[in-house]
Enzyme design. Structure first.
Site, PDB file in Angstrom:
ATOM      1  N   LYS A   1       0.855  -1.192   0.000  1.00 52.52           N
ATOM      2  CA  LYS A   1       0.000   0.000   0.000  1.00 52.52           C
ATOM      3  C   LYS A   1       0.887   1.237   0.000  1.00 52.52           C
ATOM      4  O   LYS A   1       1.799   1.365   0.840  1.00 52.52           O
ATOM      5  CB  LYS A   1      -0.871  -0.044   1.251  1.00 52.52           C
ATOM      6  CG  LYS A   1      -2.201   0.636   1.132  1.00 52.52           C
ATOM      7  CD  LYS A   1      -3.049   0.281   2.345  1.00 52.52           C
ATOM      8  CE  LYS A   1      -4.336   1.061   2.339  1.00 52.52           C
ATOM      9  NZ  LYS A   1      -5.038   0.946   3.630  1.00 52.52           N
TER      10      LYS A   1
HETATM   11  O1  G3P Z   1      -7.774   1.862   5.347  1.00 55.89           O
HETATM   12  C1  G3P Z   1      -8.092   3.116   4.884  1.00 55.89           C
HETATM   13  C2  G3P Z   1      -9.471   3.614   5.208  1.00 55.89           C
HETATM   14  O2  G3P Z   1     -10.419   2.627   5.031  1.00 55.89           O
HETATM   15  C3  G3P Z   1      -9.585   4.402   6.477  1.00 55.89           C
HETATM   16  O3  G3P Z   1     -10.896   4.625   6.896  1.00 55.89           O
HETATM   17  O4  G3P Z   1     -12.550   5.352   8.581  1.00 55.89           O
HETATM   18  O5  G3P Z   1     -10.128   5.941   8.892  1.00 55.89           O
HETATM   19  O6  G3P Z   1     -11.490   7.054   7.138  1.00 55.89           O
HETATM   20  P1  G3P Z   1     -11.270   5.805   7.936  1.00 55.89           P
END
Ligand code: G3P
Length: 214
Positions: free
Chosen positions: A83
Site C-alpha cells: 500500500k
Molecule cells: O484503510 C483506509 C481507510 O479505510 C480508512 O478509513 O474510517 O479511517 O477514514 P477511515
C-alpha cells in the site's frame, strides 16, 4: 464485489473469516497502532489466517525508501499487497513495483485525476476514501462513480477498492455502481447481516415451533 475487512485486529479478522465471505484484508498505520503489536508480527498473524490479498502500507515518503520497505514487506507472505500513498513518490514506486509484478494498493485517493494517474502507474487497486470525503461535505460515492467511468473508458485493470466505508449504505451503493472491492470495518460487516425483521421473524418461528407436537 469482493469483501475486504479494514482492520489489523486479528480477532475481528478471524470472526469475519469464519463467515466464509472474506476475500482480503486492508491495514494502515493507524489500524496497526491500535493493536499495540509490532507491524511485522501483525502482518504474519493476518497472513496465516487469510489467504486473499493483505494490504501492508509503507511509511517512507521517498520513492527509493518506499521500494526498500516494499521489498521487505513482500517477503512476509505471497499474498502481501504493498500500500502506497497517492503522492508523486508513491506513483513512482507504484510504477516500479508493478513493473516487477508486485501487487500494489494506492491509498489516500480523494480525486478522479489521482485515480487516473494511479491506474496509469499500474496500480492493482486504487483506494478512494469515501467516508473522509463525506466528512468534509463532498459526496464520497460520486468519486467512485467517476473513477469507474474513467477506468471503464480506457479498459484499466486497476480495481476500485472503496475505502473509508462508514455504513451499510456505502456498501450497497458500491455494489450498485459495480465497484470491484469494498474494504469494510468489522462493525459494518455485522450491520450488513442484521435486520430487525429477521430477528423478529426468527423469534416468532421459534415460539410457534413450541406449539408443534413433537
Ligand atoms: O484503510 C483506509 C481507510 O479505510 C480508512 O478509513 O474510517 O479511517 O477514514 P477511515
Amino acid at each position: 464485489m469482493k469483501i475486504f475487512i479494514d482492520t489489523a485486529d486479528i480477532d475481528e479478522i478471524r470472526q469475519a473469516n469464519d463467515l466464509g465471505l472474506l476475500d482480503g484484508v486492508t491495514t494502515n498505520p493507524s489500524l496497526v497502532a491500535k493493536t499495540g503489536k509490532p507491524f511485522r508480527a501483525v502482518l504474519e498473524e493476518i497472513c496465516e489466517v487469510v489467504k486473499g490479498p493483505v494490504s501492508a502500507e509503507v511509511v517512507a515518503t521517498e520513492s527509493e525508501l518506499m521500494l526498500n520497505e516494499a521489498r521487505e514487506l513482500a517477503k512476509i507472505a505471497k499474498n502481501i499487497v504493498i500500500k502506497l500513498p497517492l503522492t508523486e513518490d508513491g506513483l513512482r514506486a507504484t510504477k516500479t513495483l508493478s513493473g516487477e509484478g508486485v501487487k500494489t494498493n494506492v491509498t489516500l485517493c480523494f480525486s478522479a485525476p489521482q485515480a487516473w494517474l494511479a491506474a496509469k502507474a499500474g496500480a492493482t487497486y486504487i483506494s478512494p476514501f469515501v467516508g473522509r470525503l463525506d466528512d468534509i461535505c463532498q459526496i464520497g460515492m460520486e468519486l467512485i462513480e467517476q473513477i469507474l467511468t474513467i477506468y471503464n473508458n480506457y479498459d484499466f485493470d486497476t480495481e476500485v477498492l472503496v475505502a473509508s466505508v462508514r455504513s451499510p449504505l456505502h456498501v450497497v451503493e458500491a455494489t450498485m455502481m459495480g465497484a470491484h472491492v469494498a474494504t469494510i470495518p468489522f462493525k459494518v460487516i455485522q450491520q450488513l447481516v442484521k435486520h430487525p425483521l429477521t430477528d423478529l421473524g426468527l423469534a416468532r418461528f421459534l415460539e410457534d415451533w413450541k406449539k408443534v407436537p413433537q
